[in-house]
Scaffold this active site. Structure first.
Site, mmCIF file in Angstrom:
data_model
loop_
_atom_site.group_PDB
_atom_site.id
_atom_site.type_symbol
_atom_site.label_atom_id
_atom_site.label_comp_id
_atom_site.label_asym_id
_atom_site.label_seq_id
_atom_site.Cartn_x
_atom_site.Cartn_y
_atom_site.Cartn_z
ATOM 1 N N CYS A 124 0.832 -1.441 -0.632
ATOM 2 C CA CYS A 124 -0.021 0.182 0.119
ATOM 3 C C CYS A 124 1.460 1.967 0.069
ATOM 4 C CB CYS A 124 -0.741 -0.025 1.020
ATOM 5 S SG CYS A 124 0.456 0.034 3.057
ATOM 6 N N HIS A 126 35.227 -12.749 -9.149
ATOM 7 C CA HIS A 126 34.170 -13.127 -10.560
ATOM 8 C C HIS A 126 33.909 -12.325 -11.462
ATOM 9 C CE1 HIS A 126 31.970 -12.201 -7.389
ATOM 10 N NE2 HIS A 126 30.578 -11.772 -8.464
#
Length: 631
Positions: free
Chosen positions: A383, A551
């Protein structure tokens, strides 16, 4: 459908209220102190009275400036916003809440602009220096500008507003604000109006009069309860229980959104809440009522807590009369239309003007999930503020899920603007807010609800969840078995993947070494090493517990030839994090093809989820030990 103008207005209103709402507790604390220690309070005390001025002049504006800066510019924006607010405070004798709502976001915006200008131009290792000095210098400049220019300007604007408001009160024109306030509330702008507009106005007035009618305009529960009670008399039998719950929730819980659907069902009822609102405001002006601080939520408990000692009768009469006017006018409107067959209280499909029948809730939800092939684990009721009507939905659904042993489904409530920060399978919103929620996170499954107390909706939703999750649970088990088998293949490492007793002078050297081994063993091409270095600049790959997992970036997926890893041991340690104590003794470089990245990382972290294993891997001089642990 919500128009683009409505969405823009809602966005501005939400931003304004978001500066106030996180600090509501501070406003309430200030209100309690005012109620107790003012000369007209319960325990008048001159020494404690000093706290009132300190909080209103310094604390509240600085908190608002800090929050506004943080909303736009993060932590650094928050600091700049609060420092700039100090300049406003010192330039005026009046509370600078309006000024803080302007200068705080401005500080955050300037920090963001500066960061964009210098992006990728800072030499590695100098980030902290640049960040701290830039914040300090920008803060100083804004502090001086606020003191000499912005402060006087805001002071002048505030003076004009004060004059306009005074004239409106003197001429009994303030009740006319209900013409705009009540329809805006129905469009879920209630928090924006109360906290973004009336709270700052009320703060200015309360300094002079020790109370303000502005804190009461939006929060008066009388008009909403009047409409609900009218429906209780003339509504169908099947919805009367939900209406009784709605009255209870609004009056004591203060969640005004609960009556909005009952006005939207019969739009003519907007005249009832407007008349009720005007009546309440008029009584407050004529009888000199008001509150000492903002109330949130708009519960009768909050209102009485913020009522000055001599104003209880006036404030209660204001609520009661606004209720009566709203009730009688709503009763007349509903009575005229009592035999109209179009009275329907059930969910309205956003793409179909016809209302759903009791049996079509299930088909409506099923249709939304027709192509969904995953378990539903996370449900969010969203909401405007993430506190009122959405909290009601969470409570009801949790109870119903618990009864059928579906406690593993997580249900929470959230403000719409925070949807992008959560892992979610299903979003449930009031149908007036669904478009806004879709804009925030368009790729999610969205379901609309018209009445947060409609238990039929929740029953069908639970029935759907049982059938849907049961349907995919077997597939999920099969996939898990396949992934397990696949993960064993991913973790086939040999001696050539392991390097112990390594030394290096920096993490850059470590990453280059690991990258060269990934290339040498045919896992990646040369571009992947550059991507690993780029990824480390974005954010350190140190994951804690003496471990780093360097990585490549997401864009470097095409540089990966096959999934693989390189294990490196650095007994003397390498600083891999933001702080000097973030030392890695184990560095595992990874490259994962396709969607195998998460599986690879999960398996590595599972193996390393033991301090004894980490210690052994960090200092062993036998490659065989490492092979045994990983196998």
């Amino acid at each position: 459908m919500t128009t683009s103008l409505e969405i823009k207005v809602q966005k501005i209103g939400r931003f304004l209220s978001n500066m106030i709402m996180p600090n509501i507790s501070a406003f309430i604390a200030w209100g309690v102190i005012s109620t107790l220690f003012l000369p007209s309070g319960w325990i008048p005390n001159k020494n404690c009275e000093q706290l009132i001025n300190l909080m209103i002049i310094y604390l509240l504006p600085i908190l608002v400036g800090y929050t506004g800066g943080k909303l736009v510019g993060g932590d650094r924006g928050a600091v700049v916003g609060s420092i700039a607010t100090v300049g406003l405070i010192l330039s005026s004798s009046m509370p600078m809440l309006f000024g803080a709502m302007l200068i705080g976001p401005l500080g955050g915006w300037i920090i963001n602009l500066f960061d964009k200008i210098i992006q990728n131009k800072i030499y590695s290792g100098f980030e902290m220096l640049v960040n701290n000095f830039s914040s300090g210098i920008i803060s100083t400049i804004l502090l001086l500008l606020s003191f000499f220019y912005f402060g006087p300007f805001v002071n002048y604007i505030s003076y004009l507003l004060s004059c306009i408001i005074t004239k409106m009160i003197e001429n009994n024109l303030l009740p006319l604000t209900a013409i705009f306030v009540e329809p805006a509330k129905i469009l879920f702008l209630n928090n924006a109006i109360n906290h973004g507009i009336f709270s700052p106005l009320g703060i200015q007035e309360v300094v002079k009069n020790h109370k303000s009618v502005f804190f009461f305009i939006e929060s008066n529960p009388g008009p909403g309860i009047g409409v609900l009670v009218a429906w209780l008399f003339l509504g169908p039998e099947k919805i009367k229980n939900s209406i009784k719950s709605a009255i209870f929730v609004q009056f004591l819980g203060g969640v005004h959104e609960i009556y909005f659907p009952y006005v939207l069902i019969k739009p003519k009822l907007i005249f009832s809440v407007i008349l009720g609102g005007m009546t309440g405001i008029y009584v407050l002006i004529v009888c000199h009522g008001g509150l000492v601080s903002t109330v949130s939520p708009g519960s009768i408990i909050s209102i009485l807590a913020m009522t000055p000692k001599n104003n209880y009768f006036v404030n209660i009469i204001s609520i009661f009369l606004s209720f009566l006017v709203s009730f009688f006018s709503a009763f007349i409107i509903l009575k005229i239309n009592h035999n109209n067959k179009n009275n329907n209280f059930l969910l309205k499909d956003m793409h179909d003007k016809t209302c759903h029948s009791r049996l079509s809730y299930y088909s409506y939800i099923q249709n939304e999930f027709s192509n969904h092939t995953k378990l539903i684990k996370n449900i969010v009721f969203a909401c405007d503020a993430g506190m009122g009507s959405s909290a009601i939905g969470v409570g009801i659904l949790k109870r119903k899920l618990s009864r059928v042993n579906l406690d593993n489904i997580l249900v929470c409530n959230l403000a719409i603007n925070l949807l992008s920060k959560k892992n979610i399978d299903l979003v449930i919103t009031h149908y007036k807010l669904t478009d806004r929620a879709r804009l925030q996170k368009p790729n999610l499954k969205h379901i609309s609800i018209k009445n947060f107390l409609d238990h039929d909706f929740y029953n069908d939703l639970v029935k759907f969840l049982i059938n849907h999750n049961k349907k995919f649970i077997n597939n999920q088990i099969e996939k898990s078995i396949i992934l397990n088998e696949k993960s064993q293949k991913l973790f086939t490492i040999s001696k050539k993947n392991i390097f112990i007793g390594q030394k290096a002078s920096s993490k850059i050297e470590v990453i280059k070494f690991i990258g060269s081994q990934l290339i040498k063993q045919g896992y990646v091409n040369s571009e992947y090493v550059d991507a690993m270095l780029e990824r480390e600049k974005i954010s350190p790959t140190w994951i804690g517990q003496s471990i780093a997992l360097p990585h490549g970036t997401l864009k470097s997926k095409d540089s990966i030839l096959r999934t693989g890893m390189i294990f490196c041991q650095y007994p003397q340690g390498i600083v891999f994090g933001d702080n000097i104590e973030d030392v890695a003794y184990i560095v595992i470089g990874i490259a994962a093809k396709n969607n195998e990245h998460m599986q690879l990382v999960n398996n590595i972290t599972n193996i390393l989820d033991d301090e004894k294993i980490i210690k052994k891997l960090s200092h062993t001089n036998k490659i065989k030990d490492i092979l045994n642990i990983f196998k």
